[in-house]
Design a protein around this motif. Sequence first.
Motif, PDB file in Angstrom:
ATOM      1  N   VAL A 119     -14.436 -10.435   3.966  1.00  0.00           N
ATOM      2  CA  VAL A 119     -13.793 -11.220   2.912  1.00  0.00           C
ATOM      3  C   VAL A 119     -12.516 -11.835   3.471  1.00  0.00           C
ATOM      4  N   VAL A 120     -12.406 -13.145   3.365  1.00  0.00           N
ATOM      5  CA  VAL A 120     -11.262 -13.877   3.905  1.00  0.00           C
ATOM      6  C   VAL A 120     -10.389 -14.341   2.746  1.00  0.00           C
ATOM      7  N   PHE A 121      -9.127 -13.896   2.756  1.00  0.00           N
ATOM      8  CA  PHE A 121      -8.145 -14.324   1.757  1.00  0.00           C
ATOM      9  C   PHE A 121      -7.168 -15.283   2.425  1.00  0.00           C
ATOM     10  N   ALA A 122      -7.043 -16.494   1.910  1.00  0.00           N
ATOM     11  CA  ALA A 122      -6.135 -17.489   2.492  1.00  0.00           C
ATOM     12  C   ALA A 122      -5.203 -18.028   1.411  1.00  0.00           C
ATOM     13  N   VAL A 123      -3.924 -18.176   1.782  1.00  0.00           N
ATOM     14  CA  VAL A 123      -2.934 -18.702   0.839  1.00  0.00           C
ATOM     15  C   VAL A 123      -2.535 -20.100   1.270  1.00  0.00           C
ATOM     16  N   PRO A 124      -1.981 -20.900   0.365  1.00  0.00           N
ATOM     17  CA  PRO A 124      -1.624 -22.286   0.702  1.00  0.00           C
ATOM     18  C   PRO A 124      -0.560 -22.350   1.791  1.00  0.00           C
ATOM     19  N   GLY A 125      -0.472 -23.529   2.433  1.00  0.00           N
ATOM     20  CA  GLY A 125       0.510 -23.735   3.491  1.00  0.00           C
ATOM     21  C   GLY A 125       1.924 -23.499   2.995  1.00  0.00           C
ATOM     22  N   SER A 158      -3.144 -12.064   9.574  1.00  0.00           N
ATOM     23  CA  SER A 158      -3.061 -12.982  10.712  1.00  0.00           C
ATOM     24  C   SER A 158      -1.615 -13.103  11.196  1.00  0.00           C
ATOM     25  N   PRO A 159      -1.399 -13.476  12.441  1.00  0.00           N
ATOM     26  CA  PRO A 159      -0.030 -13.605  12.975  1.00  0.00           C
ATOM     27  C   PRO A 159       0.850 -14.549  12.180  1.00  0.00           C
ATOM     28  N   ASP A 160       0.259 -15.595  11.595  1.00  0.00           N
ATOM     29  CA  ASP A 160       1.076 -16.536  10.828  1.00  0.00           C
ATOM     30  C   ASP A 160       1.224 -16.129   9.361  1.00  0.00           C
ATOM     31  N   GLN A 161       0.683 -14.941   8.998  1.00  0.00           N
ATOM     32  CA  GLN A 161       0.839 -14.368   7.655  1.00  0.00           C
ATOM     33  C   GLN A 161       0.138 -15.183   6.552  1.00  0.00           C
ATOM     34  N   ARG A 162      -0.781 -16.070   6.932  1.00  0.00           N
ATOM     35  CA  ARG A 162      -1.411 -16.928   5.919  1.00  0.00           C
ATOM     36  C   ARG A 162      -2.815 -16.470   5.532  1.00  0.00           C
ATOM     37  N   VAL A 163      -3.432 -15.604   6.326  1.00  0.00           N
ATOM     38  CA  VAL A 163      -4.801 -15.177   6.059  1.00  0.00           C
ATOM     39  C   VAL A 163      -4.894 -13.656   6.198  1.00  0.00           C
ATOM     40  N   ALA A 164      -5.664 -13.046   5.308  1.00  0.00           N
ATOM     41  CA  ALA A 164      -5.916 -11.604   5.367  1.00  0.00           C
ATOM     42  C   ALA A 164      -7.421 -11.363   5.393  1.00  0.00           C
ATOM     43  N   LEU A 165      -7.837 -10.344   6.142  1.00  0.00           N
ATOM     44  CA  LEU A 165      -9.254 -10.000   6.260  1.00  0.00           C
ATOM     45  C   LEU A 165      -9.495  -8.615   5.686  1.00  0.00           C
ATOM     46  N   ALA A 166     -10.545  -8.503   4.871  1.00  0.00           N
ATOM     47  CA  ALA A 166     -10.982  -7.207   4.360  1.00  0.00           C
ATOM     48  C   ALA A 166     -12.454  -7.027   4.709  1.00  0.00           C
ATOM     49  N   TYR A 167     -12.813  -5.849   5.205  1.00  0.00           N
ATOM     50  CA  TYR A 167     -14.192  -5.572   5.595  1.00  0.00           C
ATOM     51  C   TYR A 167     -14.824  -4.668   4.550  1.00  0.00           C
ATOM     52  N   GLN A 195     -23.144   0.184  -4.290  1.00  0.00           N
ATOM     53  CA  GLN A 195     -23.616   0.141  -2.912  1.00  0.00           C
ATOM     54  C   GLN A 195     -22.486  -0.004  -1.888  1.00  0.00           C
ATOM     55  N   VAL A 196     -21.253  -0.220  -2.323  1.00  0.00           N
ATOM     56  CA  VAL A 196     -20.126  -0.333  -1.397  1.00  0.00           C
ATOM     57  C   VAL A 196     -19.607   1.069  -1.079  1.00  0.00           C
ATOM     58  N   VAL A 197     -19.487   1.374   0.216  1.00  0.00           N
ATOM     59  CA  VAL A 197     -19.010   2.697   0.626  1.00  0.00           C
ATOM     60  C   VAL A 197     -17.562   2.664   1.118  1.00  0.00           C
ATOM     61  N   SER A 198     -17.095   1.502   1.578  1.00  0.00           N
ATOM     62  CA  SER A 198     -15.706   1.425   2.021  1.00  0.00           C
ATOM     63  C   SER A 198     -15.248  -0.026   2.020  1.00  0.00           C
ATOM     64  N   VAL A 199     -13.956  -0.192   1.790  1.00  0.00           N
ATOM     65  CA  VAL A 199     -13.324  -1.506   1.850  1.00  0.00           C
ATOM     66  C   VAL A 199     -11.991  -1.339   2.576  1.00  0.00           C
ATOM     67  N   SER A 200     -11.786  -2.082   3.650  1.00  0.00           N
ATOM     68  CA  SER A 200     -10.527  -1.977   4.389  1.00  0.00           C
ATOM     69  C   SER A 200      -9.422  -2.718   3.640  1.00  0.00           C
ATOM     70  N   ASP A 201      -8.227  -2.182   3.727  1.00  0.00           N
ATOM     71  CA  ASP A 201      -7.068  -2.828   3.113  1.00  0.00           C
ATOM     72  C   ASP A 201      -6.346  -3.623   4.184  1.00  0.00           C
ATOM     73  N   PRO A 202      -6.327  -4.951   4.081  1.00  0.00           N
ATOM     74  CA  PRO A 202      -5.723  -5.757   5.156  1.00  0.00           C
ATOM     75  C   PRO A 202      -4.244  -5.446   5.385  1.00  0.00           C
ATOM     76  N   PHE A 203      -3.549  -4.921   4.362  1.00  0.00           N
ATOM     77  CA  PHE A 203      -2.118  -4.660   4.511  1.00  0.00           C
ATOM     78  C   PHE A 203      -1.835  -3.349   5.241  1.00  0.00           C
ATOM     79  N   THR A 204      -2.813  -2.465   5.310  1.00  0.00           N
ATOM     80  CA  THR A 204      -2.625  -1.191   6.013  1.00  0.00           C
ATOM     81  C   THR A 204      -3.518  -1.049   7.235  1.00  0.00           C
ATOM     82  N   ASP A 205      -4.515  -1.931   7.376  1.00  0.00           N
ATOM     83  CA  ASP A 205      -5.482  -1.828   8.484  1.00  0.00           C
ATOM     84  C   ASP A 205      -5.384  -2.998   9.458  1.00  0.00           C
ATOM     85  N   GLN A 206      -4.205  -3.539   9.603  1.00  0.00           N
ATOM     86  CA  GLN A 206      -3.963  -4.624  10.570  1.00  0.00           C
ATOM     87  C   GLN A 206      -4.892  -5.812  10.331  1.00  0.00           C
ATOM     88  N   GLY A 207      -5.008  -6.200   9.064  1.00  0.00           N
ATOM     89  CA  GLY A 207      -5.877  -7.324   8.736  1.00  0.00           C
ATOM     90  C   GLY A 207      -5.133  -8.578   8.363  1.00  0.00           C
TER      91      GLY A 207
END
Length: 738
Positions: A73-79, A118-127, A104-116
């Motif tokens: 899951v890709v979370f992106a915020v405006p420029g 991006s370097p520019d702080q504009r996108v977060a990834l959750a698995y 059916q979901v067994v786990s969801v990573s938290d992008p704020f605690t699992d290094q998800g």
Amino acid sequence: MSTYLFRLGRWAFRRRRLVLGIWLLIAVGTIVTAIASGGKTNDTFTIPGTESQQTTDLLQKKLPALAGGQTQVVFAVPGGAKVGDTAYRNGIESAVGRMKTVPQVVSVSDPFTDQGISPDQRVALAYVQYNGQPADVKDSSLDALEDANAPAKAAGVQVEYSGSVFPGWRIVVSEVPEIIGLCVAFVILVIALGALVAAGMPILTAIIGVAIALMGVTALASVVNIASASTTVAIMLGLSCGIDYGLFILFRHRNQVLRGMDVEHSAALAAGTAGSSVVFAALTVIIALCGLSVVGIPFLTVMGLCAAGAVAIALLIALTLIPALFGFAGTKVTSFISTRLRPHHHEDVAKTSALEPARTFGARWARFVVHNRIVVTIAGVAFLLLLAVPALDMQLGLPSGASQPTSKTQRRAYDLTAEHFGPGYNGPLLVVADGTVQQSSLVQLAGVLAQQPDVAVAAPLANNGQVGVVRVIPQSGPNDTATADLVHEIRDNRATIEASVGAPILVGGTTASNIDVSQKLADALPVFLVVVVGLAFVLLTLAFRTILVPIKSILGFLLSVAAAFGAEVAMFQWGWGRHIFGITPTETISFLPIIMLAIIFGLSSDYEVFVVSRIKEDFTKTGDARGAVERGTAQSARVVTAAALIMFFIFVAFMFTDDPTIKAIGFSFAVGVFLDAFVVRLTLVPAVMAMAKAKLWYHPQWFARYVPDPDIEGKRLEEQQDALWAADAGKEEAGRKG
């Protein structure tokens, strides 16, 4: 064989209501079964025996939480904004919490605690990890996952999805291509036959056949893992072969009725003569498709068997339902269209074709080819070889999100991830250490892997005491050759890497699986080609009772398929067709070459049988080899042209979709069929046969003694029927005199 088919055709003609009722009952039965089964196709590719599959099996056994399907899951915020801003963070964290409650979901990573982040702080990834394989993840769970992200969307966050399974991942087969293909086919048949009843007959039977085949595949999908492309291929071949086989028998029947033959006798005779050619043509296609089983790849085997089933149904319908419809139509198959401006023009053309074939365009083309046979052969071969040149640069791979149109969520997710994290985050690798592994050893393993070329990040992912898993993020994208090199590099240095962790390792994950699939398919191509061509060689040798005709047919196929490969690489891999087809240049789909070899070889054999059987029929009657080439080509040119154009436009119609895989399949099949029918079968074949003359029909005497004669041209059948008609006429004459 022609005698048995004659009897079958006569029986179907006389029992036409029963035959039609049986086929309609079968169609209704398969539709009801498919609806009740609830079967659905999917795009999960597995290959037993590969290391990536061994990795999946190991995780399923010892760490099921990482063995199932996954959504990124890709979370992106405006420029100008950051995902850590209060409103955006609250929306994302709320969405993550809600996703954990999805069935059916067994786990969801938290992008704020699992290094998800991006370097520019504009996108977060959750698995998101599921407890089942992608094919087992229910649509209701995916819908719930999408609903769970409502808080993030409400906060103004852009949410996109990718991975092995995600909302909207299933390919929805549109009916538009089939409708377009059928409309074009009807127009071609009306032009070719000049009769509405005759033009509609092959289309009606093809629709019934495709309905049965498609519903059968859908029902099987409830118990067997069937790739989404299987239905597309089955529909393509079911429509095209169904129309072609019906047209070939119809064309012979129509010409015989025009010459004054009784309708019932003509229907049976067409089933015995043209039907024999249809049987051998269909068997060649079926053999080629079933030959996909020798590759040892389950999804490809199922795809081939589904398509072969569609062709087999088309064959059975052509041999039974078509003669039955002849009984319903009667002489209406020769009822031609006329207009006020050009009265009876179509009737004149059709009767000219049937009664004076030497005056048709096909006859003029045949005379041109035979007269200029040497020049035509050189020019045709040179043209196909030139088209084949790009095929030397073919690179195989399975499509990633990068190949999708920007209207698709996986493409937007891919672009956002590649731009803000790096392309490798779209295709992480899983390195699994099998055995009891200390966390410190797993960290050390991650450090060793991070030093490998093309590795951006390597970090421990899980360790349950039975297996340890390290997620490796390449610097290159999932379809880059550098990523494949990295996978091979880790595997080649296995001994050194294993020493750092003290346990055997395996390299897996979706990207590694795709690499293994492509490699296995590339390795299987030569084996498949030898097996299928060998079986088809035997079948064609039996059909034509000569060795040289099958050799010529196979060489022509190799030329046409090489040219089709070249056109596909130029358009889809080199990107010449990016603006024409609206696609992103990418690797050639790894299973496309082997599918093309099977289908184009089968279809090319169709046209070979249609053309050469008419030439052999003429040669058997006259003994004039070169004249038989002219006359046989003239008699078959119209039906082969109509059949090839129908197939061509049906395949082209499938290019009007958003899916790049189906576009590539449709384009490749269309080009292959067009080149094989018009450049090879109607040009090179008569040119070569005109040069070889009677030598082409040579076979040793032992061959004539030990190999059965299937009478594909119907010579014995026609002699038998002529004798019966003569005997009946004699009895009638004797009765009148008595």
